[in-house]
Design a protein around this motif. Sequence first.
Motif, PDB file in Angstrom:
ATOM      1  N   UNK A  51     -27.775 -24.521 -20.779  1.00  0.00           N
ATOM      2  CA  UNK A  51     -28.873 -24.344 -21.728  1.00  0.00           C
ATOM      3  C   UNK A  51     -28.321 -23.998 -23.098  1.00  0.00           C
ATOM      4  N   UNK A  52     -28.941 -24.589 -24.106  1.00  0.00           N
ATOM      5  CA  UNK A  52     -28.647 -24.282 -25.506  1.00  0.00           C
ATOM      6  C   UNK A  52     -29.988 -23.899 -26.123  1.00  0.00           C
ATOM      7  N   UNK A  53     -30.255 -22.600 -26.173  1.00  0.00           N
ATOM      8  CA  UNK A  53     -31.567 -22.157 -26.617  1.00  0.00           C
ATOM      9  C   UNK A  53     -32.618 -22.622 -25.627  1.00  0.00           C
ATOM     10  N   UNK A 115     -18.831 -31.878 -27.618  1.00  0.00           N
ATOM     11  CA  UNK A 115     -17.965 -31.875 -28.794  1.00  0.00           C
ATOM     12  C   UNK A 115     -18.532 -31.155 -30.005  1.00  0.00           C
ATOM     13  N   UNK A 116     -19.815 -30.925 -30.075  1.00  0.00           N
ATOM     14  CA  UNK A 116     -20.355 -30.181 -31.207  1.00  0.00           C
ATOM     15  C   UNK A 116     -19.967 -28.720 -31.065  1.00  0.00           C
ATOM     16  N   UNK A 117     -19.737 -28.029 -32.173  1.00  0.00           N
ATOM     17  CA  UNK A 117     -19.292 -26.650 -32.162  1.00  0.00           C
ATOM     18  C   UNK A 117     -20.158 -25.728 -31.332  1.00  0.00           C
ATOM     19  N   UNK A 118     -21.470 -25.863 -31.407  1.00  0.00           N
ATOM     20  CA  UNK A 118     -22.377 -25.018 -30.632  1.00  0.00           C
ATOM     21  C   UNK A 118     -22.151 -25.245 -29.150  1.00  0.00           C
ATOM     22  N   UNK A 119     -22.016 -26.492 -28.746  1.00  0.00           N
ATOM     23  CA  UNK A 119     -21.832 -26.788 -27.330  1.00  0.00           C
ATOM     24  C   UNK A 119     -20.472 -26.315 -26.831  1.00  0.00           C
ATOM     25  N   UNK A 120     -19.471 -26.314 -27.702  1.00  0.00           N
ATOM     26  CA  UNK A 120     -18.169 -25.760 -27.311  1.00  0.00           C
ATOM     27  C   UNK A 120     -18.308 -24.283 -26.955  1.00  0.00           C
TER      28      UNK A 120
END
Length: 141
Positions: A51-53, A115-120
């Motif tokens: 989960x991202x938010x 690969x996006x910074x948040x997902x890292x």
Amino acid sequence: MKYASSVDLTVAPVVVLPFVNDLSRYVEWMPLVHSATPVGESLWDIELRAKVGVFARSKRLRMRKTMDDGVVIVFEREEADGRRHSPWVLRVTVSPTRSGANVQMDLAYGGNLWTAGVLDRVLAAQVDEGKAGLARVVAGA
């Protein structure tokens, strides 16, 4: 993309190995692994989810164990649909230490899922939770 992490555990490698050499067992301790279904000898259908938010990202992979010498275990993506896919390789090394075992996990993957910074950062947090989860399950084994 490459990601590496390790954890020191207070149990012998022989206690740790059943939890890291069978992808079906990862659902017990790694929150990133939502499901792992055996579909053949040394072959699993895997769903990764985080989960991202308020959003969730997921990825389905077919993974085969390509090496297991009792110390190093390697899982590699092997899809059956005839199409070309981004590579995914998980290498797990379980080494004895003075107080138990060290588990080193090296993940190399292609594509753009993480690969996006948040997902890292999400991936790193999931792996940290997984290290704590692995420590819990091996302590109870």
